[in-house]
Design an enzyme around this catalytic site. Structure first.
Site, PDB file in Angstrom:
ATOM      1  N   ASP A 403       0.818  -1.212   0.000  1.00 53.33           N
ATOM      2  CA  ASP A 403       0.000   0.000   0.000  1.00 53.33           C
ATOM      3  C   ASP A 403       0.855   1.266   0.000  1.00 53.33           C
ATOM      4  O   ASP A 403       1.653   1.483   0.915  1.00 53.33           O
ATOM      5  CB  ASP A 403      -0.907  -0.036   1.238  1.00 53.33           C
ATOM      6  CG  ASP A 403      -2.114   0.862   1.102  1.00 53.33           C
ATOM      7  OD1 ASP A 403      -2.120   1.712   0.199  1.00 53.33           O
ATOM      8  OD2 ASP A 403      -3.048   0.713   1.899  1.00 53.33           O
ATOM      9  N   ASP A 483     -10.382   4.408  -3.241  1.00 49.72           N
ATOM     10  CA  ASP A 483     -11.254   3.534  -2.474  1.00 49.72           C
ATOM     11  C   ASP A 483     -12.633   3.486  -3.091  1.00 49.72           C
ATOM     12  O   ASP A 483     -13.149   4.499  -3.576  1.00 49.72           O
ATOM     13  CB  ASP A 483     -11.384   4.024  -1.030  1.00 49.72           C
ATOM     14  CG  ASP A 483     -10.098   3.837  -0.230  1.00 49.72           C
ATOM     15  OD1 ASP A 483      -9.233   3.067  -0.687  1.00 49.72           O
ATOM     16  OD2 ASP A 483      -9.972   4.450   0.834  1.00 49.72           O
TER      17      ASP A 483
END
Length: 487
Positions: A403, A483
């Site tokens: 990430d 997201d």
């Protein structure tokens, strides 16, 4: 006298009509139900909680959001007009956001702002809503990805017929529902028809099959080095030589027999079909633990999802120590004297956890960041990539989610590489466009050197057209968006 009464009556009627109209401000509705790509909906504030500001002009009222954004409002035909000003918030100076504002009435597009950029003056919108039952306010990205897209609907209001109640809502169903038909009692093999493995890597494949238990499994033409457990349908072992192997799987119970061909490709490529499984973050967040992960693995089996091909159990953030976590389990030395990462007290034995997951024919995933810190403030891999890759292989990890998080701070030279800072857009050009790719290439090369197959997932939100280079740096999957939300 009669003329006076007539005029009085006319003025009364006009007054009633004027009084019958009412103003409903958008910021007085429940904006928390809005879905958006990042942050929380701002009520009379920007996404960052600041004054709403567009092209230097400050506004007191409005809705601050982030692309991709959607707000649904039930009008039920009671609204006559909607008006607002729209634009990008000045708080994103130094970046290049672009958005398009759109308005839909009963699922038909009523208005679009066109592509807007930072610094554009607020654009007015005024729409008739006569007869419209449902309105949707949408902000899409402007074609360059949903990064830094802080968008504002300011001075937004509705004119209604009389005192009317307008209601925002979330499209997610409030009642759970299951549309999947119940599997038949007779056997059915649901596994993928092809499986990739590198020669010499541990082989783990569970035949996914629905049907009444007990069930007996068999396989014809298994390559040398592989063994099948006839009770569980789990195939393990190693294939030493490159090649294509045609295997015939079978599953039998008291109600019948099913068979399916499996092509095993032993070569340089893994993950020939999409990975399917479970991730801990949305369920447990920072409260994840080894015990909870084991129970998730049990649930995947008991629920029957494993019989449909779901087989990854992925541990997200917070298996490491945290730099500022208040939980005592987060406090401790982050690495040993040789730079190998240490797990927090909720994960006392990662190798044991991996063995437990593998014992169910499932695969274990883990999480880290190319930066010094993860998104949640736990220890990342920056400067210790080699040690981390070796640890993952030692523990039996089958999947790594890597990430971006604080690596933006590395590129931007932030003194503390604060993971809460907005990530850098180094991917998007500049003097060295490769610097955003570099940390992902480094870990990709190290994972490929390990004596087991580890799926490599790039969690970098689609920046820099990752689909053009992800495969070249030994990754098998990558995100293409910011997201997403559950709608």
């Amino acid at each position: 006298m009669l003329r006076f009464k007539l005029f009085a009556f006319i003025f009364f009627i006009i007054g009633c009509r004027l009084n019958a109209q009412s103003t409903v401000w958008l910021d007085k509705l429940d904006l928390s139900v809005a879905t958006q790509g990042n942050g929380k909906p701002g009520i009379n504030t920007s996404v960052d909680g600041k004054k709403l500001t567009i092209a230097g002009e400050i506004f007191d009222r409005g809705f601050g959001t982030h692309a991709e954004s959607s707000l649904l409002i039930k009008l039920n035909g009671k609204a006559q007009k909607f008006s607002a000003l729209v634009g990008l918030d000045d708080e994103m100076k130094g970046h290049e956001p672009a958005v398009e504002f759109e308005i839909y009435g009963d699922n038909k597009k009523l208005w679009s702002s066109g592509i807007m950029h930072l610094g554009d003056k607020a654009k007015p919108v005024s729409l008739s809503l006569k007869g419209i039952k449902q309105l949707e306010l949408v902000v899409t990205d402007g074609g360059n990805g949903p990064y830094y897209d802080h968008a504002n609907w300011v001075n937004a209001k509705f004119e209604t017929n009389g005192i009317a109640t307008l209601e925002t809502f979330n499209p997610i169903a409030s009642e759970p529902y299951i549309l999947t038909p119940k599997p038949a009692a007779t056997p059915r093999i649901n596994s993928a028809a092809v499986y990739g493995v590198r020669p010499g890597s541990p082989f783990l494949f569970r035949i996914a099959a629905t049907g009444d238990r007990p069930m007996a499994f068999s396989a014809k033409n298994l390559p040398e080095g592989l063994q099948l457990d006839p009770e569980t349908g789990i195939i393990t072992g190693k294939i030493d030589a490159k090649g294509t192997y045609e295997v015939e799987l079978a599953a039998k119970n008291a109600k019948g027999l099913a068979s399916k061909k499996l092509r095993i490709e032993a070569g340089d490529r893994i993950v020939l079909t999409p990975t399917m499984g479970w991730n801990s973050w949305n369920c447990f967040g920072h409260e994840v633990s080894a015990d909870k992960v084991k129970r998730a693995a049990d649930a995947l089996v008991k629920s029957g999802l494993v019989n449909h091909g779901w087989n990854y159990i992925n541990i997200d953030d917070s298996w490491q120590y945290n730099r500022d976590g208040k939980d005592p389990s987060f406090k401790g030395k982050m690495r040993d004297e040789n730079g190998y990462i240490l797990t927090n007290s909720k994960f006392p034995d990662m190798k044991n956890l991996g063995d437990y997951i593998h014992g169910n024919g499932l695969k274990m995933g883990i999480y880290s960041s190319p930066g010094p810190w993860t998104c949640g403030g736990c220890a990342g891999s920056y400067g210790y990539e080699k040690q981390d890759a070796q640890s993952y292989a030692k523990w039996g990890v089958d999947y790594l989610k890597y990430d971006w998080c604080s690596y933006g701070g590395v590129i931007d030279g932030l003194p503390d590489n604060d993971p809460s800072k907005v990530p850098s857009l180094a991917f998007q050009g500049g003097s060295d466009p490769d610097k955003g790719v570099k940390p992902f290439r480094l870990m990709g090369n190290l994972l490929k050197q390990q004596p087991r197959d580890i799926v490599y997932n790039l969690c970098q939100y689609g920046m820099g057209d990752v689909w053009k280079w992800g495969d070249e740096i030994n990754a098998q999957s990558w995100r293409t968006t910011n997201d997403i939300t559950d709608t």
